[in-house]
Design a protein around this motif. Structure first.
Motif, mmCIF file in Angstrom:
data_model
loop_
_atom_site.group_PDB
_atom_site.id
_atom_site.type_symbol
_atom_site.label_atom_id
_atom_site.label_comp_id
_atom_site.label_asym_id
_atom_site.label_seq_id
_atom_site.Cartn_x
_atom_site.Cartn_y
_atom_site.Cartn_z
ATOM 1 N N CYS A 272 34.115 78.577 59.407
ATOM 2 C CA CYS A 272 35.225 78.347 58.479
ATOM 3 C C CYS A 272 34.976 77.181 57.538
ATOM 4 O O CYS A 272 35.799 76.911 56.659
ATOM 5 N N TYR A 273 33.851 76.455 57.699
ATOM 6 C CA TYR A 273 33.510 75.416 56.725
ATOM 7 C C TYR A 273 33.383 76.044 55.335
ATOM 8 O O TYR A 273 32.874 77.159 55.177
ATOM 9 N N SER A 274 33.786 75.292 54.343
ATOM 10 C CA SER A 274 33.656 75.721 52.945
ATOM 11 C C SER A 274 33.424 74.472 52.100
ATOM 12 O O SER A 274 34.309 74.005 51.395
ATOM 13 N N LEU A 275 32.236 73.927 52.206
ATOM 14 C CA LEU A 275 31.953 72.605 51.664
ATOM 15 C C LEU A 275 32.189 72.542 50.157
ATOM 16 O O LEU A 275 31.735 73.406 49.413
ATOM 17 N N ASP A 276 32.905 71.514 49.737
ATOM 18 C CA ASP A 276 33.151 71.264 48.320
ATOM 19 C C ASP A 276 33.150 69.748 48.116
ATOM 20 O O ASP A 276 34.060 69.043 48.562
ATOM 21 N N GLU A 277 32.113 69.259 47.433
ATOM 22 C CA GLU A 277 31.921 67.819 47.304
ATOM 23 C C GLU A 277 32.946 67.134 46.404
ATOM 24 O O GLU A 277 33.020 65.906 46.379
#
Length: 352
Positions: A272-277
């Motif tokens: 479920c991670y959805s990396l957005d810096e």
């Protein structure tokens, strides 16, 4: 501290030399042991749908991020902007163990906020080692109470006094389930909807009940198990599902990997991670470095977690789109199709 996040712009985090070396060594180890989730061939993954649960029919172009998380029981706030509404419903997003930087789930958080929600992201541990897990519920509850109080002041978007939804991952999901039973004791609103992604506590016992029969009957509960999860096991997840006997609206979903297309759908603990810096608060630890390796946004998000979350919200608030969250329906199980028309492997669903 607060800052404005545009949907199209972000900057890479600044890293010192030791951080860069750590990242490089982590990536090399991941490559040696096959931990990378990237794939370079196969038909393309489906794009985000234009509308519906999980869809890109956004009401707001920007997100305002406010940092009140310097203390162990602090919080981050995310509010919709462009245009800024006068008020909005509230969602609580409970991070996994060590996931103290919202950017690990940044794509999902921005999706929720641009749909018109306020997101509270409680910080319930100081770091990965020193905060006893028994303190997680109290810390999270204080962050929620303080955030709700702050939203009623200053230039914040005002919170709508409606049903509270909790989304959680890993230890945050376990803590959310605990608070859903003990909410009166901790002085927070009753969570009427729960989406628990890979809930688990490992060998630790904080925020963990023997059974969940005292979860209120009007709670709507979704539990998502990842078939290839090597971090937490299914036993505790089944305990929640099997013992919440007085909560009839509950489903247990099992996510399977599908390596056919690009990017592949993975079914690991952090699916479920959805990396957005653009939601980077600057905190770093092994969990956050790990999110750089596995935190991609793909069909499992658009047609999985984001879809189920949106549908749960709609179902709790308005009795709409319930078939996308509950009932072992085609709408609930489908993860879309690859570019060549082949179906992505569907979910399995268990009903009470």
């Amino acid at each position: 501290m607060n800052w404005r996040i545009n949907r199209n712009k972000f900057e890479m985090p600044k890293m010192g030399p030791w951080t860069q070396r750590f990242m490089l060594s982590t990536v090399l180890v991941a490559g040696l042991f096959g931990l990378s989730t990237r794939k370079t061939n196969g038909p393309a993954s489906p794009n985000q749908p234009a509308d519906g649960p999980g869809g890109a029919n956004y009401l707001h172009a920007e997100v305002i991020m406010r940092d009140s998380a310097s203390e162990t029981d602090g919080y981050w706030l995310f509010e919709p902007a462009s245009p800024k509404p006068d008020s909005a419903h509230v969602i609580v997003f409970m991070h996994g163990y060590g996931a103290l930087n919202p950017m690990a789930y940044g794509g999902w958080i921005k999706h929720l906020v641009r749909k018109g929600n306020i997101v509270i992201y409680p910080r319930f541990q100081r770091d990965m080692l020193l905060t006893p897990t028994e303190q997680f519920p109290a810390n999270a509850a204080k962050g929620i109470r303080d955030a709700l109080k702050a939203l009623k002041t200053g230039d914040h978007v005002r919170p709508i006094n409606g049903p509270l939804i909790m989304l959680g991952h890993s230890y945050g999901a376990a803590t959310a389930a605990y608070l859903a039973v003990k909410y009166k004791q901790y002085g927070i609103p009753q969570p009427k909807g729960l989406l628990l992604c890979a809930p688990g506590t490992g060998p630790m016992n904080g925020a963990k009940l023997d059974d969940y029969r005292n979860m209120p009957a009007d709670t709507k509960l979704l539990i998502v198990n990842s078939n290839d999860d090597q971090v937490v096991k299914e036993k505790f997840q089944r305990t929640i599902f099997n013992t919440a006997v007085n909560t009839p609206t509950r489903n247990f979903l099992k996510l399977y990997a599908d390596e056919y297309g690009t990017p592949a759908v993975k079914a690991h603990h952090n699916a479920c991670y959805s990396l957005d810096e653009s939601l980077d608060c600057g905190l770093r630890n092994p969990t956050i470095y790990r999110s750089y390796l596995v935190g991609q946004t793909n069909a499992a998000d658009y047609y999985g977690y984001w879809k189920w979350g949106d549908a749960l919200i709609d179902c709790v608030r308005a009795g709409e789109n319930c078939e996308f969250a509950f009932g072992n329906t085609v709408e609930q199980k489908s993860l879309g199709t690859w570019a060549d028309g082949k179906k992505i492997k569907e979910l399995e669903v268990w009903l009470p």
